[in-house]
Design a protein around this motif. Structure first.
Motif, PDB file in Angstrom:
ATOM      1  N   ILE A   8      56.440  -1.665 -10.902  1.00 20.03           N
ATOM      2  CA  ILE A   8      57.184  -2.689 -11.600  1.00 20.03           C
ATOM      3  C   ILE A   8      58.653  -2.484 -11.283  1.00 20.03           C
ATOM      4  O   ILE A   8      59.191  -1.383 -11.453  1.00 20.03           O
ATOM      5  N   THR A   9      59.284  -3.527 -10.807  1.00 22.76           N
ATOM      6  CA  THR A   9      60.690  -3.479 -10.423  1.00 22.76           C
ATOM      7  C   THR A   9      61.472  -4.373 -11.367  1.00 22.76           C
ATOM      8  O   THR A   9      61.121  -5.542 -11.546  1.00 22.76           O
ATOM      9  N   SER A  10      62.495  -3.810 -11.979  1.00 20.27           N
ATOM     10  CA  SER A  10      63.279  -4.548 -12.963  1.00 20.27           C
ATOM     11  C   SER A  10      64.735  -4.625 -12.541  1.00 20.27           C
ATOM     12  O   SER A  10      65.351  -3.597 -12.247  1.00 20.27           O
ATOM     13  N   ILE A  11      65.232  -5.848 -12.488  1.00 17.82           N
ATOM     14  CA  ILE A  11      66.644  -6.088 -12.203  1.00 17.82           C
ATOM     15  C   ILE A  11      67.173  -6.963 -13.330  1.00 17.82           C
ATOM     16  O   ILE A  11      66.683  -8.085 -13.505  1.00 17.82           O
ATOM     17  N   SER A  12      68.137  -6.443 -14.065  1.00 19.12           N
ATOM     18  CA  SER A  12      68.613  -7.090 -15.287  1.00 19.12           C
ATOM     19  C   SER A  12      67.407  -7.276 -16.202  1.00 19.12           C
ATOM     20  O   SER A  12      66.705  -6.324 -16.473  1.00 19.12           O
ATOM     21  N   SER A  13      67.135  -8.463 -16.625  1.00 17.77           N
ATOM     22  CA  SER A  13      66.024  -8.694 -17.550  1.00 17.77           C
ATOM     23  C   SER A  13      64.789  -9.251 -16.850  1.00 17.77           C
ATOM     24  O   SER A  13      63.823  -9.649 -17.505  1.00 17.77           O
ATOM     25  N   VAL A  14      64.809  -9.247 -15.532  1.00 15.58           N
ATOM     26  CA  VAL A  14      63.698  -9.804 -14.771  1.00 15.58           C
ATOM     27  C   VAL A  14      62.870  -8.679 -14.161  1.00 15.58           C
ATOM     28  O   VAL A  14      63.409  -7.797 -13.499  1.00 15.58           O
ATOM     29  N   SER A  15      61.568  -8.712 -14.383  1.00 17.45           N
ATOM     30  CA  SER A  15      60.681  -7.693 -13.840  1.00 17.45           C
ATOM     31  C   SER A  15      59.624  -8.327 -12.942  1.00 17.45           C
ATOM     32  O   SER A  15      59.110  -9.407 -13.248  1.00 17.45           O
ATOM     33  N   ASN A  16      59.329  -7.660 -11.867  1.00 13.68           N
ATOM     34  CA  ASN A  16      58.276  -8.104 -10.956  1.00 13.68           C
ATOM     35  C   ASN A  16      57.279  -6.973 -10.773  1.00 13.68           C
ATOM     36  O   ASN A  16      57.661  -5.807 -10.665  1.00 13.68           O
ATOM     37  N   THR A  17      56.019  -7.322 -10.733  1.00 13.20           N
ATOM     38  CA  THR A  17      54.976  -6.323 -10.551  1.00 13.20           C
ATOM     39  C   THR A  17      54.276  -6.526  -9.209  1.00 13.20           C
ATOM     40  O   THR A  17      54.176  -7.648  -8.703  1.00 13.20           O
ATOM     41  N   THR A  18      53.827  -5.431  -8.664  1.00  8.68           N
ATOM     42  CA  THR A  18      53.078  -5.429  -7.412  1.00  8.68           C
ATOM     43  C   THR A  18      51.856  -4.565  -7.591  1.00  8.68           C
ATOM     44  O   THR A  18      51.941  -3.475  -8.174  1.00  8.68           O
ATOM     45  N   TYR A  19      50.712  -5.044  -7.075  1.00  9.81           N
ATOM     46  CA  TYR A  19      49.461  -4.298  -7.171  1.00  9.81           C
ATOM     47  C   TYR A  19      48.807  -4.224  -5.802  1.00  9.81           C
ATOM     48  O   TYR A  19      48.852  -5.180  -5.024  1.00  9.81           O
ATOM     49  N   THR A  20      48.148  -3.126  -5.548  1.00 11.74           N
ATOM     50  CA  THR A  20      47.314  -3.093  -4.365  1.00 11.74           C
ATOM     51  C   THR A  20      46.127  -4.017  -4.606  1.00 11.74           C
ATOM     52  O   THR A  20      45.682  -4.205  -5.750  1.00 11.74           O
TER      53      THR A  20
END
Length: 125
Positions: free
Chosen positions: A52-64
């Motif tokens: 999970i990558t968070s920049i400011s209040s925005v988070s993005n998730t990555t899954y295999t």
């Protein structure tokens, strides 16, 4: 340095669930990416499971691909913790799961990737 300690691993039957936790010894507010790798038995290299990558209040998730729809990665900055909810577990999910965090910034400005010691997950058929 930031220490990472995993917990929550164990033995579970196929179709069961486990929730892994990763507790950091310091704030993870300014750590952009946290997540989980796993190393399967007999495999030389660990693979990324989820992040999970968070920049400011925005988070993005990555899954295999193998865990999409079954695993959920999350972070709770207030608790300095990262989680991996694992559902519908399969024998091929067996392995040692490692928590990681990057970049962790030192006082001199250098950065590094922090790793936990790993927690064993075994899924029986």
């Amino acid at each position: 340095q930031v220490q990472l300690v995993e917990s929550g691993g164990g033995l579970v039957q196929t179709g069961g669930s486990l929730r892994l936790s990763c507790a950091a010894s310091a704030s993870i507010d300014n750590i952009r990416t946290v997540g989980w790798y796993r190393q399967a038995p007999g495999k030389a290299r660990a693979e990324l499971v989820a992040r999970i990558t968070s920049i400011s209040s925005v988070s993005n998730t990555t899954y295999t691909e193998a865990v999409k729809g079954r695993f959920i990665v999350s972070r709770d900055n207030a608790k300095n913790s990262v989680y991996l909810q694992m559902n519908s577990l399969k024998p091929e999910d067996t392995g040692v799961y490692y928590c990681y965090a990057e970049p962790i910034r030192l006082a001199n400005g250098q950065t590094y990737t922090g790793w936990g010691q790993g927690t064993q997950v075994t899924v029986s058929s």
